[in-house]
Scaffold this motif. Structure first.
Motif, mmCIF file in Angstrom:
data_model
loop_
_atom_site.group_PDB
_atom_site.id
_atom_site.type_symbol
_atom_site.label_atom_id
_atom_site.label_comp_id
_atom_site.label_asym_id
_atom_site.label_seq_id
_atom_site.Cartn_x
_atom_site.Cartn_y
_atom_site.Cartn_z
ATOM 1 N N ASN A 71 34.600 -126.329 -26.757
ATOM 2 C CA ASN A 71 33.453 -127.202 -26.541
ATOM 3 C C ASN A 71 33.744 -128.262 -25.487
ATOM 4 N N ASP A 72 34.080 -129.502 -25.868
ATOM 5 C CA ASP A 72 34.341 -130.528 -24.870
ATOM 6 C C ASP A 72 35.839 -130.775 -24.685
ATOM 7 N N ARG A 73 36.653 -129.854 -25.177
ATOM 8 C CA ARG A 73 38.096 -129.969 -25.024
ATOM 9 C C ARG A 73 38.697 -128.667 -24.495
ATOM 10 N N VAL A 74 39.827 -128.812 -23.863
ATOM 11 C CA VAL A 74 40.625 -127.661 -23.445
ATOM 12 C C VAL A 74 42.059 -127.980 -23.840
ATOM 13 N N PHE A 75 42.777 -126.973 -24.357
ATOM 14 C CA PHE A 75 44.149 -127.245 -24.777
ATOM 15 C C PHE A 75 45.041 -126.048 -24.498
ATOM 16 N N GLU A 76 46.341 -126.325 -24.455
ATOM 17 C CA GLU A 76 47.347 -125.283 -24.340
ATOM 18 C C GLU A 76 48.093 -125.201 -25.661
ATOM 19 N N GLY A 77 48.030 -124.027 -26.282
ATOM 20 C CA GLY A 77 48.679 -123.831 -27.563
ATOM 21 C C GLY A 77 49.830 -122.852 -27.459
ATOM 22 N N LYS A 78 50.875 -123.100 -28.225
ATOM 23 C CA LYS A 78 52.000 -122.186 -28.274
ATOM 24 C C LYS A 78 51.753 -121.130 -29.362
ATOM 25 N N PRO A 79 52.491 -120.030 -29.306
ATOM 26 C CA PRO A 79 52.311 -118.995 -30.330
ATOM 27 C C PRO A 79 52.608 -119.452 -31.749
ATOM 28 N N ASP A 80 53.353 -120.555 -31.893
ATOM 29 C CA ASP A 80 53.641 -121.050 -33.242
ATOM 30 C C ASP A 80 52.531 -121.942 -33.788
ATOM 31 N N GLY A 81 51.445 -122.102 -33.035
ATOM 32 C CA GLY A 81 50.311 -122.893 -33.490
ATOM 33 C C GLY A 81 50.354 -124.350 -33.075
#
Length: 317
Positions: free
Chosen positions: A166-176
Motif C-alpha cells: 500500500n503506502d510502504r515498500v520494504f525489503e524482507g529477508k527469507p527469515d521474515g
C-alpha cells in the motif's frame, strides 16, 4: 549543351531528394518494438509488434497480477489460484498451477522455483510468500505478519525480497525479518503501490499506484524525488514497470477497472532516470481498456528465464 544542362538539373534535384530525410526509410528506433501487455480492464494478454501488427494477439486470461519471461518462449502470469504459462507468440496456455486459491501474484525465482504471494493466507497473518518447486511441492513459507496489504515482489541479487504494501515498500529477508523500508509520499487516498526495484546506485524505485508517479528512495528510506507527467498522458495509476538496458523505465499507466477505458490517457510511458518522458505508446481503444503490466521484448531472449540484476535491469538467468 542544352541537353547537358537539363541532365545536370535533374541530377541536382535527385541529389537533393536523397539528402531529404523524408525520402529515406524510417530510422525510428522504437518503430520495431515488441510488447507484452497485461490488460487488467479486459483481463487479456496482448502481444504487440509495432512493425508487424498482423502478428498481434489479444487473448483472455484469468484475473491476476504480474508477468515475467520464464524461458522456452513462455511468459508467466499470476492468477488467483497460482499461475499460468503462455506461449509468447500465440498466447496459448501451455502450463498452469491452480491449487493455491488466494494467490495475489507469482514470480519465478533464480533457482527455478516459483514464489506465490498471498495475504492472511496459508493459516498465517499478514504477507505470506510460498515457494513451490517444479513439481508444485511447497519448499518454503516466509511470513511478514505486520503488513495488511501486498501487491508484487521482486527477488534481490542477495536473495531478499522487495515488497510493496500500500503506502510502504520494504525489503524482507527469507527469515521474515525486515532490513529496509520506506514510506511513500502521502496522498489523498490509499496508494496501492505496485512494484519496487533496487537500482545500481542503491536507490529503490517504486511505481506508486494511485500516486500516479515513480518515487525514488535512498538507502535510508528517505524520498529522493518523484517522477510523473506530463498532464497530457493523464497519469492515473503507475503499475508494472521494467528497467531497460539503457537505464530507462517503461511503466503501465493504468486507467481504471473494467472495460471502457481505452480512450483514457496514454498507457505505456518511458522515462529516463532524469525524469523526462522520452517515448510513449497510445493504446488502441478498440483492443485495450486499462493496461496493468508491460514487458518490452526488444533485445531479450525469450528462451531464457529473466530476472533483475544489480542495476534493476532484466537479464537472462
Amino acid at each position: 549543351m542544352r541537353n547537358n544542362f537539363v541532365i545536370h538539373l535533374c541530377f541536382v534535384f535527385l541529389l537533393m531528394l536523397c539528402r531529404d530525410g523524408a525520402s529515406q526509410p524510417s530510422t525510428d528506433k522504437y518503430a520495431s518494438r515488441q510488447l507484452l501487455l497485461r490488460d487488467e480492464g479486459l483481463s487479456k494478454l496482448n502481444y504487440i509488434d509495432l512493425a508487424h501488427p498482423e502478428r498481434n494477439f489479444y487473448v483472455s486470461i484469468p484475473v491476476g497480477r504480474d508477468l515475467q519471461l520464464i524461458g522456452q518462449g513462455r511468459v508467466m502470469i499470476g492468477t488467483g489460484k497460482g499461475y499460468e504459462e503462455r506461449d509468447i507468440k500465440t498466447g496459448a496456455k501451455v502450463a498452469e498451477l491452480t491449487t493455491f486459491d488466494g494467490t495475489i501474484a507469482a514470480r519465478r525465482l533464480r533457482n527455478g522455483h516459483t514464489m506465490l504471494v498471498g495475504l492472511n493466507w496459508q493459516e498465517k497473518k499478514g504477507i505470506v510468500l510460498l515457494e513451490v518447486d517444479q513439481n508444485q511441492a511447497v519448499q518454503r513459507v516466509i511470513n511478514y505478519p505486520d503488513f495488511s496489504y501486498v501487491r508484487l515482489i521482486r527477488e534481490t541479487v542477495d536473495g531478499n525480497f522487495l515488497i510493496t504494501s500500500n503506502d510502504r515498500v520494504f525489503e524482507g529477508k527469507p527469515d521474515g525479518s525486515i532490513i529496509w523500508q520506506a514510506q511513500l509520499a502521502k496522498q489523498a487516498k490509499a496508494q496501492h503501490a505496485w512494484q519496487a526495484q533496487r537500482l545500481g546506485n542503491g536507490y529503490t524505485l517504486v511505481s506508486g499506484g494511485y500516486s500516479a508517479n515513480f518515487q525514488r528512495f535512498d538507502q535510508k528510506g528517505v524520498l529522493v524525488d518523484s517522477i510523473s507527467g506530463p498532464p497530457t498522458v493523464h497519469p492515473d495509476f503507475f503499475a508494472g514497470f521494467q528497467v531497460l538496458t539503457n537505464g530507462n523505465w517503461v511503466v503501465a499507466n493504468w486507467q481504471g477497472h473494467g472495460p471502457g477505458h481505452g480512450a483514457s490517457g496514454t498507457q505505456i510511458l518511458e522515462y529516463n532516470p532524469a525524469g523526462k518522458l522520452v517515448w510513449s505508446w497510445k493504446q488502441d481503444p478498440n483492443q485495450q481498456s486499462s493496461i496493468q503490466g508491460v514487458l518490452v521484448l526488444d533485445g531479450l531472449d525469450i528462451n531464457r528465464l529473466h530476472v533483475e540484476d544489480a542495476q534493476g535491469r532484466l537479464v537472462p538467468n
